[in-house]
Design a protein around this motif. Structure first.
Motif, PDB file in Angstrom:
ATOM      1  N   LEU A  90     -20.418   4.082  -6.202  1.00  0.00           N
ATOM      2  CA  LEU A  90     -20.282   5.441  -6.708  1.00  0.00           C
ATOM      3  C   LEU A  90     -21.057   5.540  -8.010  1.00  0.00           C
ATOM      4  N   PHE A  91     -22.003   6.454  -8.060  1.00  0.00           N
ATOM      5  CA  PHE A  91     -22.817   6.673  -9.245  1.00  0.00           C
ATOM      6  C   PHE A  91     -22.303   7.907  -9.976  1.00  0.00           C
ATOM      7  N   LEU A  92     -21.914   7.731 -11.235  1.00  0.00           N
ATOM      8  CA  LEU A  92     -21.471   8.837 -12.080  1.00  0.00           C
ATOM      9  C   LEU A  92     -22.646   9.211 -12.973  1.00  0.00           C
ATOM     10  N   MET A  93     -23.267  10.329 -12.670  1.00  0.00           N
ATOM     11  CA  MET A  93     -24.447  10.751 -13.408  1.00  0.00           C
ATOM     12  C   MET A  93     -24.052  11.156 -14.834  1.00  0.00           C
ATOM     13  N   PRO A  94     -25.001  11.125 -15.779  1.00  0.00           N
ATOM     14  CA  PRO A  94     -24.664  11.392 -17.176  1.00  0.00           C
ATOM     15  C   PRO A  94     -23.937  12.722 -17.421  1.00  0.00           C
ATOM     16  N   ASP A  95     -24.174  13.725 -16.584  1.00  0.00           N
ATOM     17  CA  ASP A  95     -23.565  15.042 -16.802  1.00  0.00           C
ATOM     18  C   ASP A  95     -22.285  15.274 -15.990  1.00  0.00           C
ATOM     19  N   TRP A  96     -21.747  14.241 -15.360  1.00  0.00           N
ATOM     20  CA  TRP A  96     -20.628  14.447 -14.437  1.00  0.00           C
ATOM     21  C   TRP A  96     -19.384  14.983 -15.132  1.00  0.00           C
ATOM     22  N   GLU A 144     -22.697  10.006  -5.168  1.00  0.00           N
ATOM     23  CA  GLU A 144     -23.109  10.385  -6.516  1.00  0.00           C
ATOM     24  C   GLU A 144     -22.296  11.602  -6.941  1.00  0.00           C
ATOM     25  N   ILE A 145     -21.866  11.593  -8.189  1.00  0.00           N
ATOM     26  CA  ILE A 145     -21.182  12.747  -8.758  1.00  0.00           C
ATOM     27  C   ILE A 145     -21.990  13.216  -9.959  1.00  0.00           C
ATOM     28  N   GLN A 201     -22.170   3.968 -14.160  1.00  0.00           N
ATOM     29  CA  GLN A 201     -22.263   5.137 -15.025  1.00  0.00           C
ATOM     30  C   GLN A 201     -23.193   4.852 -16.180  1.00  0.00           C
ATOM     31  N   GLY A 202     -23.862   5.866 -16.623  1.00  0.00           N
ATOM     32  CA  GLY A 202     -24.686   5.776 -17.824  1.00  0.00           C
ATOM     33  C   GLY A 202     -25.759   4.702 -17.732  1.00  0.00           C
ATOM     34  N   ALA A 203     -25.690   3.691 -18.595  1.00  0.00           N
ATOM     35  CA  ALA A 203     -26.712   2.648 -18.690  1.00  0.00           C
ATOM     36  C   ALA A 203     -26.849   1.846 -17.407  1.00  0.00           C
ATOM     37  N   ASP A 204     -25.809   1.822 -16.573  1.00  0.00           N
ATOM     38  CA  ASP A 204     -25.861   1.073 -15.312  1.00  0.00           C
ATOM     39  C   ASP A 204     -26.761   1.734 -14.274  1.00  0.00           C
ATOM     40  N   LEU A 205     -27.181   2.977 -14.504  1.00  0.00           N
ATOM     41  CA  LEU A 205     -27.943   3.715 -13.488  1.00  0.00           C
ATOM     42  C   LEU A 205     -29.403   3.317 -13.453  1.00  0.00           C
ATOM     43  N   GLY A 206     -29.932   2.760 -14.520  1.00  0.00           N
ATOM     44  CA  GLY A 206     -31.356   2.472 -14.578  1.00  0.00           C
ATOM     45  C   GLY A 206     -31.709   1.251 -13.917  1.00  0.00           C
TER      46      GLY A 206
END
Length: 61
Positions: A25-31, A4-5, A56-61
């Protein structure tokens, strides 16, 4: 492996570059608020070319 970043945390760039098929790899909204986000973007692109799944973004939920 799953990495996660975010603005507050990121693993070493070399670890990101080594990700491949079966890794995520998860790109958090604030990365992108990281001062080094462009370097992480390049590492993520390299990982994606090796088969890593990037979320990233919408893919995280």
């Amino acid at each position: 492996m799953i990495y996660e970043i975010s603005a507050e945390y990121a693993p070493p760039i070399g670890d990101i570059r080594e990700l491949s098929a079966g890794d995520e790899l998860f790109l958090m909204p604030d990365w992108k608020s990281r001062p080094d986000w462009l370097r992480y973007l390049a590492a993520a692109a390299h990982a994606m070319a090796r088969g890593c799944i990037i979320r990233q973004g919408a893919d995280l939920g």
